[in-house]
Structures are given as structure tokens and as C-alpha cells.
Design a protein around this motif. Sequence first.
Motif, PDB file in Angstrom:
ATOM      1  N   GLN A  14       0.883  -1.160   0.142  1.00 62.27           N
ATOM      2  CA  GLN A  14      -0.040   0.141   0.144  1.00 62.27           C
ATOM      3  C   GLN A  14       0.920   1.103   0.042  1.00 62.27           C
ATOM      4  O   GLN A  14       1.805   1.333   0.652  1.00 62.27           O
ATOM      5  N   GLU A  15       0.359   2.036  -0.727  1.00 59.07           N
ATOM      6  CA  GLU A  15       1.174   3.442  -0.727  1.00 59.07           C
ATOM      7  C   GLU A  15       1.285   4.001   0.714  1.00 59.07           C
ATOM      8  O   GLU A  15       0.588   3.812   1.420  1.00 59.07           O
ATOM      9  N   LYS A  16       2.282   4.637   0.950  1.00 57.80           N
ATOM     10  CA  LYS A  16       2.969   5.315   2.026  1.00 57.80           C
ATOM     11  C   LYS A  16       3.518   4.183   2.908  1.00 57.80           C
ATOM     12  O   LYS A  16       3.990   4.665   4.040  1.00 57.80           O
ATOM     13  N   GLU A  17       3.172   3.090   2.683  1.00 55.17           N
ATOM     14  CA  GLU A  17       4.064   1.833   3.777  1.00 55.17           C
ATOM     15  C   GLU A  17       5.297   1.881   3.371  1.00 55.17           C
ATOM     16  O   GLU A  17       5.845   2.190   2.345  1.00 55.17           O
ATOM     17  N   ALA A  18       6.174   1.291   4.416  1.00 47.39           N
ATOM     18  CA  ALA A  18       7.554   1.082   3.950  1.00 47.39           C
ATOM     19  C   ALA A  18       7.596  -0.472   3.294  1.00 47.39           C
ATOM     20  O   ALA A  18       6.467  -1.421   3.710  1.00 47.39           O
ATOM     21  N   VAL A  19       8.624  -0.588   2.585  1.00 40.43           N
ATOM     22  CA  VAL A  19       8.722  -2.075   1.861  1.00 40.43           C
ATOM     23  C   VAL A  19      10.336  -2.321   1.977  1.00 40.43           C
ATOM     24  O   VAL A  19      11.079  -1.632   1.882  1.00 40.43           O
ATOM     25  N   ALA A  71      27.358 -10.915   8.316  1.00 40.36           N
ATOM     26  CA  ALA A  71      27.382 -12.096   8.870  1.00 40.36           C
ATOM     27  C   ALA A  71      26.192 -13.041   8.038  1.00 40.36           C
ATOM     28  O   ALA A  71      26.702 -14.104   7.765  1.00 40.36           O
ATOM     29  N   ARG A  72      25.151 -12.379   7.918  1.00 42.20           N
ATOM     30  CA  ARG A  72      24.021 -13.287   7.191  1.00 42.20           C
ATOM     31  C   ARG A  72      24.008 -13.045   5.677  1.00 42.20           C
ATOM     32  O   ARG A  72      23.106 -13.633   4.748  1.00 42.20           O
ATOM     33  N   LYS A  73      24.997 -12.304   5.242  1.00 47.92           N
ATOM     34  CA  LYS A  73      25.121 -12.077   3.714  1.00 47.92           C
ATOM     35  C   LYS A  73      23.874 -11.624   2.976  1.00 47.92           C
ATOM     36  O   LYS A  73      23.394 -12.091   2.169  1.00 47.92           O
ATOM     37  N   SER A  74      23.519 -10.605   3.799  1.00 47.87           N
ATOM     38  CA  SER A  74      22.075 -10.042   3.199  1.00 47.87           C
ATOM     39  C   SER A  74      22.396  -8.520   2.943  1.00 47.87           C
ATOM     40  O   SER A  74      23.057  -8.051   3.604  1.00 47.87           O
ATOM     41  N   ALA A  75      21.391  -8.073   1.990  1.00 46.62           N
ATOM     42  CA  ALA A  75      21.662  -6.770   1.583  1.00 46.62           C
ATOM     43  C   ALA A  75      20.395  -6.350   1.259  1.00 46.62           C
ATOM     44  O   ALA A  75      20.091  -5.881   0.104  1.00 46.62           O
ATOM     45  N   ASN A  76      19.520  -6.007   2.299  1.00 46.20           N
ATOM     46  CA  ASN A  76      18.170  -5.829   1.855  1.00 46.20           C
ATOM     47  C   ASN A  76      17.830  -4.278   1.576  1.00 46.20           C
ATOM     48  O   ASN A  76      18.236  -3.417   2.331  1.00 46.20           O
ATOM     49  N   LEU A  77      16.898  -3.939   0.514  1.00 46.61           N
ATOM     50  CA  LEU A  77      16.704  -2.571   0.207  1.00 46.61           C
ATOM     51  C   LEU A  77      15.379  -2.143   0.987  1.00 46.61           C
ATOM     52  O   LEU A  77      14.238  -3.007   0.820  1.00 46.61           O
ATOM     53  N   VAL A  78      15.596  -1.042   1.593  1.00 46.09           N
ATOM     54  CA  VAL A  78      14.198  -0.381   2.357  1.00 46.09           C
ATOM     55  C   VAL A  78      13.943   0.677   1.885  1.00 46.09           C
ATOM     56  O   VAL A  78      14.696   1.687   1.505  1.00 46.09           O
ATOM     57  N   ILE A  79      12.545   0.848   1.262  1.00 45.94           N
ATOM     58  CA  ILE A  79      12.065   2.091   0.807  1.00 45.94           C
ATOM     59  C   ILE A  79      11.095   2.443   1.687  1.00 45.94           C
ATOM     60  O   ILE A  79       9.933   1.836   2.118  1.00 45.94           O
ATOM     61  N   SER A  80      11.356   3.727   2.477  1.00 48.96           N
ATOM     62  CA  SER A  80      10.169   4.285   3.387  1.00 48.96           C
ATOM     63  C   SER A  80       9.222   5.232   2.495  1.00 48.96           C
ATOM     64  O   SER A  80       9.337   5.497   1.385  1.00 48.96           O
ATOM     65  N   ALA A  81       7.991   4.896   3.133  1.00 47.61           N
ATOM     66  CA  ALA A  81       7.068   5.949   2.804  1.00 47.61           C
ATOM     67  C   ALA A  81       6.914   5.646   1.185  1.00 47.61           C
ATOM     68  O   ALA A  81       7.053   6.669   0.439  1.00 47.61           O
ATOM     69  N   SER A  82       6.378   4.458   0.830  1.00 46.79           N
ATOM     70  CA  SER A  82       6.363   4.074  -0.444  1.00 46.79           C
ATOM     71  C   SER A  82       5.643   5.093  -1.505  1.00 46.79           C
ATOM     72  O   SER A  82       4.446   5.481  -0.756  1.00 46.79           O
ATOM     73  N   GLN A  83       5.858   5.312  -2.729  1.00 43.84           N
ATOM     74  CA  GLN A  83       5.192   6.163  -3.717  1.00 43.84           C
ATOM     75  C   GLN A  83       4.646   5.371  -4.881  1.00 43.84           C
ATOM     76  O   GLN A  83       5.399   4.343  -5.251  1.00 43.84           O
ATOM     77  N   LEU A  84       3.686   5.885  -5.526  1.00 41.94           N
ATOM     78  CA  LEU A  84       3.124   5.021  -6.667  1.00 41.94           C
ATOM     79  C   LEU A  84       4.236   5.221  -7.688  1.00 41.94           C
ATOM     80  O   LEU A  84       4.442   4.019  -8.457  1.00 41.94           O
ATOM     81  N   GLY A  85       5.177   5.865  -7.729  1.00 38.21           N
ATOM     82  CA  GLY A  85       6.315   5.845  -8.920  1.00 38.21           C
ATOM     83  C   GLY A  85       7.359   5.051  -8.178  1.00 38.21           C
ATOM     84  O   GLY A  85       8.244   4.876  -9.158  1.00 38.21           O
ATOM     85  N   ASP A  86       7.164   4.516  -7.198  1.00 39.36           N
ATOM     86  CA  ASP A  86       8.194   3.341  -6.813  1.00 39.36           C
ATOM     87  C   ASP A  86       7.937   1.961  -7.396  1.00 39.36           C
ATOM     88  O   ASP A  86       8.602   0.960  -7.604  1.00 39.36           O
ATOM     89  N   SER A  87       6.809   1.726  -8.095  1.00 38.53           N
ATOM     90  CA  SER A  87       6.480   0.519  -8.717  1.00 38.53           C
ATOM     91  C   SER A  87       7.273   0.419  -9.973  1.00 38.53           C
ATOM     92  O   SER A  87       7.302   1.116 -10.874  1.00 38.53           O
ATOM     93  N   ALA A  88       7.811  -0.667  -9.821  1.00 40.40           N
ATOM     94  CA  ALA A  88       9.160  -0.873 -11.009  1.00 40.40           C
ATOM     95  C   ALA A  88       9.741  -2.298 -10.455  1.00 40.40           C
ATOM     96  O   ALA A  88       9.305  -2.902  -9.445  1.00 40.40           O
TER      97      ALA A  88
END
Lengths: 116, 114
Positions: A14-19, A71-88
Motif C-alpha cells: 500500500q502507498e505510504k507503507e515501508a517496504v 554475517a548473514r550475507k544479506s543486503a536488503n533494500l528498504v524504501i520508506s513511505a512508498s510512492q506510486l512511482g516506486d512501482s518498478a
Amino acid sequence: AQKITQTQPGMFVQEKEAVTLDCTYDTSDQSYGLFWYKQPSSGEMIFLIYQGSYDEQNATEGRYSLNFQKARKSANLVISASQLGDSAMYFCAMREGLKGAQKLVFGQGTRLTINP
Amino acid sequence: EAQVTQNPRYLITVTGKKLTVTCSQNMNHEYMSWYRQDPGLGLRQIYYSMNVEVTDKGDVPEGYKVSRKEKRNFPLILESPSPNQTSLYFCASSPTPPGADTQYFGPGTRLTVL
């Protein structure tokens, strides 16, 4: 073996949620770099954020941050306050080696859809 | 305007007919690279170049050639294209090997080999 794994083929938020978009990597190098790219439906590739393996702080660029857990070999991307233009489509990538080979390896991608 | 240009943007050709996809950047970047993008596989690096006259193989170099005679240009050559080379191709450049500096991508070339 996959060097970069993105386990989420698609995500709906949902828009405005973090992902959070997941990325795990596999390397035996001590020196490497991790990247995230965005590919909108128009097709161009856009560099978002970079994290070096020796960087102690998580990288941030505006609404984007990279949650680096070495240590966990992870590199997660966090997008705060998602916007419609983040759809991609979002791709995680890794560059191995400080010298010598300078190859870039990509994951399969995660398609993010932001709902209004 | 800082940019990476590719030509052609779209190409339909037949098996075995040699073709060249051009790539040019106007940012005086040292590092240039070619990728192909296929559904479900993400991007795969074909070749990269650290500087003029210095090129090296990426993960999928078979069937492709490159040259770097000038800093700004990095053409991709398919000597004898085959249908499995049908793909979306991206050229990219950056000041140094990929790192904190932004890597710029061209608009892509959609190639179909019949």
C-alpha cells in the motif's frame, strides 16, 4: 550456485507503507560491493544505492536505505513511505574483488507494485 | 547532458548476419560494460572494459566481441547472431569500476534474431 538471490518475484504494498526487498549474496571475497537498481516500466536502469563490504554504516540515499547484515550475507533494500512511482522492477547486484576482475552479477529481480 | 547512447534501439535481423550495436558516453568514464537482460534471469554481464584497449569477459561472453579503441565508445559485435541472442541489451558506464559512483545505463537495444 546463485551468487545473488532475490526470493520475492513480486510484492504488493500500500502507498505510504515501508517496504523491504530481500537480497542475499554468496561470495568468498573479503572486498565486494552491493548495489540496488530500479527498472521502471519504461525500461531504463537507474542506480539507487551502493554498499561496500567494509562500510560499517548502512548506506542511505533519500528514502532508500540498504540494510547490510554481513554475517548473514544479506543486503536488503528498504524504501520508506512508498510512492506510486516506486512501482518498478528492482535488481540487487554484487561486484566482487578490489582488483583484477570487476564483474557485476545481478539477481533475478523483484517486481514491486504500489497500490493507491 | 550526461548520457550513454546506444544505437540502434530496436533491431530485427536474421541468423548469421553480422551486426554491431554502438555505445557512446560523454562523461569521460573509464569503465564501460555490456549486459543482456532476459526474463527471469535478471541482467548478465557480457563484457566490460576498464579503460582504452583493456577489455575482459563477463559471465556470458560467448558469441560476442567488443573493442575499446576510444574512451567514449564501446561497440558490441555479434559476428554470427543466433536466435538465442535475442534479448534486451544495455550498455553502461561509470567513472571507475562499479562502486559508490553512479553507473549510467543506456536506454537499451532490443534485438530479435530470426
